[in-house]
Design an enzyme around this catalytic site. Structure first.
Site: not given
Lengths: 330, 324
Positions: A236, A240, A249
Site C-alpha cells: 500500500r 489507508h 506507524y
C-alpha cells in the site's frame, strides 16, 4: 486482441488509474473531495486479473478497486461522480467516496465492513452453478479481511459447494496500521489448503507475473468449476485513507515512481517486450493526466442530488413512516 | 374452494411446496432443513421433492447462510434462508443490517435483495436463554428490513405468499410456541395477506389491545374468557406497523394495552406507545400500558414467570379500568 494489444490496454488503464488517484488525493487536500482510499500500488494485480476475465463475469469488489473498474470499462467520470456524490452519481450521493457500484459492468455495490462482500459472492457463484451458466465470480479483499469470520464462512462455503469463484486477496501488507506479520501466523495463500481449495501466491507488483498466474487460475476455475485463492502480494504505497498518516506507524518501503512501484515495473516490461516505447509511455501518462484533469473539472460542476432523494430506495415503495418523516424534514 | 385444517408448520410447509413447484428461482437453505426437514419439521419432504440443489443443507454458519442468500437474491434467485433459532442470528447481523437492508439504498436502486428469512422465535418451549429470544425490535429498528410475524396458520400462508412476491428483504418470524398448538382452516389455493395491514381479531369499545405473534392467542383467550369489551389488533406486520388501524381503534376506545413477549424497554410497545402519545393524546383516558417480557435474559426452569399471561393482562385491564 493479441498479447501486445492486451498489455497496451492494461498499461493505459494503470496509467489512467494512477492519474485519477493522484488527482483525487490532491483534490481532497484542497478540500474539493471529502475522503478517499487511494489505490496506488495495487494497479498491477487488479488489472493483471481483470485482463483474464469475460464481460459476463461478476465482481464482488472492495473499496480499493478503481484500477480494476477502469480496466473493465467503467468511465472515470462515474468514479469521480461517486467520489463527489453528485446528482449524476448512480448511488445518488448516498455513500462516502470509494464505495462504488456499477451494475452495467457487473461490479457489486461496495460496503465498508471488510470481507462482508465475500459471503454474498458465494451466493452469486451458486446461482451460476444452479443455472448451469459459464461465467465466474471474482471476490476481492485486502489482507485485513482474512482475519474475519466472513472470510472463513465464504472460503468454506465456496469449497463445500464447488463454486466457480476466484478469491483475490490484495495483500498490501497493511490493515490500516497493523502489518501482515501481526495479523496471521500463516501465509494467506496457504489458508486455502485448510478449506480444500487451491491457493497460490503471486508477485502482485508485476503486471506480467500477475497476468500469467491469473490466466492459469481463471482458466482452471472456468474449467473445473471450483474456487481458488490467489494471494497477490503488493504494497500500500499510500495511506489507508486520506484521514490516515502512515508516518505514525511505518517507514515507506515503496514510493510513487520508485523502482519497485508497479507502474514503473510495468513500464520496464512494456519497453523490454517492445509493446511500447519510452516516448509512447510518456504520451500515455501526459494524456491520462490531461483527461482526468478535464473530466474532474467537468464533474465538479455537477450539483448535489435533490434533498428528497435521500428518502427513496429504502424499499421498493416508501412506507408511511418514511413518507411522514420526509414531510417533517423537507 | 377446498381447504384443510392445518397447524402452522403444515401451513408453511405446504405454502413453500406450492410456491417452489411453480417457481424454480426459489431456493431454501439452512441447517438440517433437507433430509431432517428442519428441527421443527417445517421443510419436511421438500428436499425429497425438489432436490438438494433447491433445499440445501448448509454448514453451521449463520452469517454464511444469510450472506449466501443475499448473493443469490442479487443474482435473481428467490432465496429463503432458515435460521434454526432466531437466537443464533447475531453472527449474521452484519450481513442483515449492513448488506441486505442497505443494498437497494446504497446502490441507488440498482441492486435489491428479494429474500425471505424464516426463523422460529420466542419462548414457551423450555428453550432457555438461547432457544427463546424475541429479537424483533433489532430488525424493526433497521431501515430496509420488513418484519412479519403470523399468529395463526391462515395468516402464515397469506403473509408468506406476500413476502415471496416482495422485492426487499423480509424477516419472517415464526412464533414457535404456536407451530403445532393451534389449527385453522387453510385454503389449498394461493391467497395473500398484504404487508403493512393489521388484523382486527376482536372488536369492542372499552380498550384496545395491540399485539402480535405468540401473544395473540394469550390476549384473545383472556378477552373472551373475561368478556372484555375490547378491540384486539394483531399487527401481523411488525415493521412497517399499521399505524392507521391502531390510531382509529384507540381514538374510539381511549385506552391502549400493548402486549408482547420481547423485553419491555425499547420494544415495539415503546414505539407504539410513543406513536399514540404523539397523535392521540387528546383521545386517551388512561395511561398507555405495556405487558411485556421483563428486561432479563430468558430463563429456563421458570419461563412461565417471563412470558406475559392471563394474570398479568388482567392486572393491566384492572389498572386501566380505574380511569374513566
Amino acid at each position: 486482441m493479441d498479447e501486445k494489444e492486451l498489455f497496451v490496454k492494461a498499461y493505459k488503464a494503470m496509467a489512467l488509474s494512477r492519474a485519477l488517484d493522484r488527482k483525487i488525493v490532491m483534490s481532497q487536500r484542497q478540500g474539493r473531495v471529502g475522503f478517499y482510499t487511494p489505490t496506488i500500488g495495487q494497479e498491477a494485480l487488479q488489472i493483471g486479473l481483470s485482463m483474464t476475465l469475460e464481460k459476463e463475469d461478476i465482481i464482488y469488489e472492495y473499496y480499493r478497486d478503481v484500477p480494476f473498474m477502469l480496466h473493465r470499462g467503467v468511465p472515470p467520470a462515474a468514479i469521480i461522480d461517486q467520489v463527489m456524490g453528485n446528482s449524476s452519481d448512480s448511488e445518488k450521493g448516498r455513500q462516502m467516496p470509494s464505495h462504488y457500484s456499477s451494475k452495467e459492468f457487473h461490479f457489486m455495490s461496495v460496503q465498508s465492513p471488510v470481507a462482508a462482500n465475500l459471503p454474498p459472492a458465494t451466493g452469486a457463484a451458486y446461482e451460476i452453478k444452479y443455472r448451469k451458466k459459464k461465467n465466474i465470480v471474482v471476490a476481492t479483499f485486502g489482507d485485513g479481511s482474512t482475519s474475519t469470520p466472513d472470510f472463513h464462512a465464504a472460503m468454506n462455503m465456496a469449497a463445500v459447494y464447488d463454486l466457480p469463484l476466484v478469491f483475490l486477496c490484495e495483500n498490501n501488507r497493511w490493515a490500516i496500521s497493523l502489518p501482515i506479520e501481526k495479523q496471521t501466523r500463516v501465509e494467506i495463500w496457504k489458508k486455502a489448503e485448510a478449506y480444500g481449495m487451491r491457493g497460490i501466491k503471486v508477485d502482485g507488483n508485476d503486471l506480467f507475473a500477475m497476468y500469467e498466474a491469473a490466466k492459469k487460475e481463471v482458466e482452471t476455475v472456468r474449467k473445473e468449476r471450483k474456487p481458488v485463492l490467489i494471494e497477490a502480494v503488493s504494497y500500500r504505497i499510500g495511506p489507508h485513507s486520506t484521514s490516515d498518516d502512515p508516518n505514525k506507524y511505518r517507514t515507506a518501503e515503496i514510493t510513487d515512481g520508485s523502482e519497485k512501484d508497479p507502474l514503473i515495473i510495468a513500464e520496464k516490461g512494456m519497453i523490454e517486450r517492445n509493446y511500447l516505447t519510452k516516448e509512447e509511455i510518456e504520451k500515455i501518462k501526459t494524456d491520462s493526466k490531461e483527461t482526468i484533469d478535464r473530466i474532474f473539472d467537468e464533474r465538479e460542476k455537477i450539483p448535489a442530488p435533490k434533498p428528497e432523494s435521500i428518502f427513496t430506495d429504502v424499499y421498493e415503495k416508501p412506507n408511511w413512516i418514511i413518507e411522514e418523516e420526509k414531510g417533517e424534514i423537507l | 374452494m377446498s381447504s384443510k385444517q392445518l397447524n402452522m408448520v403444515q401451513a408453511i410447509n405446504s405454502t413453500l411446496d406450492l410456491l417452489m413447484a411453480e417457481n424454480d428461482s426459489i431456493i431454501l437453505l439452512g441447517e438440517d432443513i433437507g433430509k431432517d426437514g428442519g428441527v421443527f419439521r417445517v421443510t419436511e419432504g421438500l428436499q425429497a421433492k425438489f432436490g438438494s440443489e433447491r433445499v440445501m443443507d448448509t454448514p453451521l454458519v449463520e452469517l454464511g447462510i444469510v450472506g449466501m442468500a443475499i448473493g443469490m437474491a442479487l443474482s435473481g434467485l428467490r432465496p429463503v434462508p432458515e435460521i434454526q433459532f432466531q437466537d443464533f442470528i447475531y453472527t449474521a447481523f452484519d450481513q442483515l443490517v449492513n448488506q441486505a437492508a442497505k443494498m437497494r439504498y446504497r446502490s441507488g436502486g440498482e441492486y435489491h435483495v428479494p429474500m425471505v428469512l424464516r426463523t422460529p422465535y420466542g419462548g414457551g418451549i423450555r428453550g432457555g436463554l438461547y432457544h427463546s429470544q424475541s429479537g424483533e425490535a433489532y430488525f424493526a429498528h433497521t431501515a430496509g428490513l420488513t418484519v412479519l410475524s403470523p399468529s395463526n396458520p391462515y395468516d402464515a400462508k397469506g403473509l408468506l405468499i406476500s413476502a415471496m412476491k416482495y422485492n426487499d428483504p423480509v424477516m419472517f418470524l415464526e412464533p414457535k410456541r404456536l407451530y403445532r398448538s393451534i389449527k385453522s382452516e387453510v385454503p389449498d389455493e394461493k391467497y395473500s395477506i398484504p404487508i403493512g395491514k393489521a388484523s382486527m381479531v376482536h372488536e369492542g369499545n372499552d380498550m384496545t389491545f395491540i399485539t402480535y405473534g405468540s401473544m395473540v392467542p394469550t390476549v384473545m383467550n383472556t378477552v373472551t374468557k373475561h368478556s372484555i369489551d375490547a378491540d384486539v389488533i394483531d399487527l401481523r406486520t411488525i415493521m412497517p406497523y399499521d399505524g392507521e388501524t391502531i390510531l382509529n381503534s384507540v381514538k374510539k376506545t381511549g385506552k391502549a394495552i400493548i402486549v408482547h413477549e420481547a423485553p419491555r424497554t425499547l420494544g415495539m410497545g415503546a414505539e407504539i406507545s410513543a406513536f399514540l402519545s404523539e397523535r392521540a393524546v387528546e383521545y386517551l383516558s388512561a395511561p398507555i400500558l405495556r405487558v411485556c417480557g421483563p428486561d432479563i435474559p430468558f430463563p429456563y426452569r421458570l419461563e412461565e414467570y417471563y412470558l406475559p399471561n392471563e394474570e398479568r393482562i388482567l392486572k393491566a385491564i384492572n389498572r386501566i379500568q380505574e380511569f374513566r
